[in-house]
Design a protein around this motif. Structure first.
Motif, short mmCIF file in Angstrom:
data_model
loop_
_atom_site.label_atom_id
_atom_site.label_comp_id
_atom_site.label_asym_id
_atom_site.label_seq_id
_atom_site.Cartn_x
_atom_site.Cartn_y
_atom_site.Cartn_z
N GLU A 67 -4.46 -4.32 4.70
CA GLU A 67 -3.25 -3.70 5.24
C GLU A 67 -2.19 -3.54 3.84
N THR A 68 -2.23 -4.47 2.92
CA THR A 68 -1.61 -4.48 1.63
C THR A 68 -1.74 -3.09 0.84
N LEU A 69 -3.31 -3.14 0.82
CA LEU A 69 -3.67 -1.69 -0.03
C LEU A 69 -3.12 -0.66 0.61
N VAL A 70 -3.07 -0.42 1.93
CA VAL A 70 -2.75 0.85 2.43
C VAL A 70 -1.12 0.95 2.79
N PHE A 71 -0.54 -0.22 3.24
CA PHE A 71 0.97 -0.30 3.41
C PHE A 71 1.85 -0.79 2.46
N ASN A 72 1.31 -1.30 1.34
CA ASN A 72 2.02 -2.37 0.32
C ASN A 72 2.65 -3.61 0.76
N ASN A 73 2.31 -4.10 2.03
CA ASN A 73 2.48 -5.10 2.66
C ASN A 73 1.83 -5.39 3.72
N ALA A 74 1.63 -6.80 4.26
CA ALA A 74 1.03 -7.01 5.53
C ALA A 74 1.96 -7.64 6.56
N GLU A 75 1.88 -7.07 7.72
CA GLU A 75 2.50 -7.78 8.74
C GLU A 75 1.78 -8.55 9.71
N GLY A 76 0.53 -8.39 9.70
CA GLY A 76 -0.27 -9.40 10.54
C GLY A 76 -1.01 -10.35 9.68
#
Length: 234
Positions: A148-157
């Motif tokens: 998630e961090t790689l794709v969106f630069n952060n993780a919500e889950g």
């Protein structure tokens, strides 16, 4: 009452209060917020007494599912778990991308990727686990956050993923000072594996979006032994 049910009750109270304050200015019929409030409270009640917390989770997840970004985050998050498990030789037995799918398959919470973790459970029962086994599962648990961090630069889950990792570390007697170190280390391990196999990851995301079977996802990947040998965790 589950936290989700409490959240639903809070939402219903907010809606009723909001309708009292702004309803007259918008010419909003009192029946509209009343019906919405009644529906939400009904779900919360059913959730508490019949569905053991799953009903509220399904409802909240359904509302969130109207967001394309939310749906994209879920599939990218779960594909991270799936691919890293596959690369590290942990059998994937299934996956779901919504709370509704999870409920239909008898899984708790909002679902996710399911693994054949019988060997892990056996080792945990005796309170002793090999370093190799621990490293592999910790890396898999952190792979969703890494993806998630790689794709969106952060993780919500990833809250449940962190809880699983910390729970196992606690069971094995690790001190709290080790937790954050382990979280960061295994997130980095997962990130490296994903970056090294990025084309396979993108292929897997596309397959999971189409709800391909686990077997078809495996066939699409076309990776495995070479990546496992290069992971440094074999």
């Amino acid at each position: 009452m589950s936290q989700t049910s409490l959240n639903l009750v809070a939402i219903s109270i907010f809606l009723m209060t909001l309708s009292v304050l702004v309803g007259p200015f918008l010419n909003l019929s009192p029946a509209v917020p009343a019906l919405a409030t009644f529906t939400i409270l009904g779900i919360a009640t059913l959730d508490s007494f019949s569905l053991q917390g799953k009903g509220g989770t399904i409802f909240v997840d359904w509302i969130a599912g109207f967001s394309k970004e939310h749906r994209d985050r879920i599939v990218h998050h779960e594909a991270g778990h799936f691919l890293v498990a596959y690369l590290l030789g942990i059998p994937v037995t299934g996956y779901t991308l919504s709370a509704w799918e999870a409920w239909k398959q008898g899984q708790p919470g909002q679902g996710g990727v399911s693994f054949d973790d019988g060997e892990l459970a056996s080792q945990l029962e005796v309170g002793k686990i090999s370093a190799q086994m621990l490293d592999r599962y910790c890396t898999v648990w952190m792979a969703g956050i890494a993806a998630e961090t790689l794709v969106f630069n952060n993780a919500e889950g990833g809250t449940d993923d962190k809880s699983k990792l910390i729970g196992v570390l606690t069971m094995l007697g690790f001190s709290e000072s080790v937790y954050e170190q382990k979280l960061r280390f295994h997130a980095l391990q997962a990130k490296t594996l994903l970056q090294e196999n990025w084309s396979s990851y993108e292929t897997l995301v596309s397959a999971m979006r189409q709800r391909s079977s686990v077997e078809d996802c495996h066939a699409e990947l076309g990776v495995g032994s070479k990546a496992l040998q290069n992971s440094g965790m074999n």
